[in-house]
Scaffold this motif. Structure first.
Motif: not given
Ligand code: URA
Length: 233
Positions: A92-101, A105-108, A132-134, A206-208
């Motif tokens: 579980i990550g935080e929220a989508p960033g630009l690429q994800e938006d 797709r999450p974490f792309v 997934a993200n929060c 830690f977050h990537p």
């Molecule tokens: N960082 C996040 O926390 N989630 C993503 O999907 C991408 C970057």
């Protein structure tokens, strides 16, 4: 919150309203939370969803139509999450960033490439896990999520966790760890230990994206991932 003093509760409400104001929101709207199709079980019972794929499909449809917070106006696409519906390990990550938006797709992005390497380092493939993200929608300019956005989205990712019912949830970064564990502790203090959420083990790390800026801490994430790998053995 349950044992907080009235002063602490008032202070928390004040900082909540300050954050909302900083983001340009001038009114707080209290709405009843929309009813989602998959009923959550009482909190200490395991979840037995017969068809996880179908349950996730229904939940995804609710996310795609969600207008509970202002992010629904600025997003290009909601990012529901992806992976195996029977995964033993969920990230579980935080929220989508630009690429994800853009890609829905999450974490792309760059952090996603590193996350894929982290998954492979413990002998799994990206398709074996669930990601997934929060928050399901991108905050403008990747700003920190607001309390009202977390509240609006919380039910979605809690239901997502309950449907998948993994053995381990790995929270990526401070925001995911604090949101899942309802804690205010720093990620440096939370990481590296197992916690419980609805009878599921939770490992914060830690977050990537943080690791891309602080590669010296990859070693600590590797320690955390080995604990997950050993638990899943
Ligand atoms: N960082 C996040 O926390 N989630 C993503 O999907 C991408 C970057």
């Amino acid at each position: 919150m349950k044992n907080d003093s009235p002063q602490k509760i008032v202070k928390d409400i004040k900082s909540f309203i300050e954050l909302e104001k900083e983001a340009g929101l001038n009114e707080v709207v209290f709405k009843s939370v929309q009813k989602l199709p998959v009923e959550a079980p009482p909190s200490d019972e395991p979840c037995f969803v017969k068809d996880k794929g179908e349950a996730l499909g229904q939940l995804k449809a609710s996310v795609l139509n969600c207008t509970e917070c202002a992010l629904s106006k600025s997003r290009r696409n909601p990012v529901f999450g992806e992976g195996s519906s029977t995964a033993e390990l969920m990230f579980i990550g935080e929220a989508p960033g630009l690429q994800e938006d853009i890609q829905a797709r999450p974490f792309v992005g760059k952090a996603g490439t590193l996350l894929t390497k982290i998954i492979e380092a413990i002998g799994l493939k990206r398709e074996d896990v669930y990601i997934a993200n929060c928050l399901k929608c991108r905050p403008p300019q990747n700003r920190n999520p607001l309390p009202s956005e977390v509240i609006a989205c919380r039910e979605f990712f809690i239901k997502q966790i309950k449907i998948i019912s993994p053995k381990v949830i790995c929270c990526l970064g401070k925001f995911a760890a604090q949101t899942v564990l309802m804690s205010e502790e720093s990620i440096s203090r939370l990481r590296g230990k197992f916690y419980n959420f609805e009878n599921i083990k939770v490992m914060p790390t830690f977050h990537p994206a943080y690791l891309l800026r602080n590669p010296q801490d990859k070693r600590l994430v590797w320690e955390d991932m080995k604990k997950i790998r050993d638990y899943l053995k």
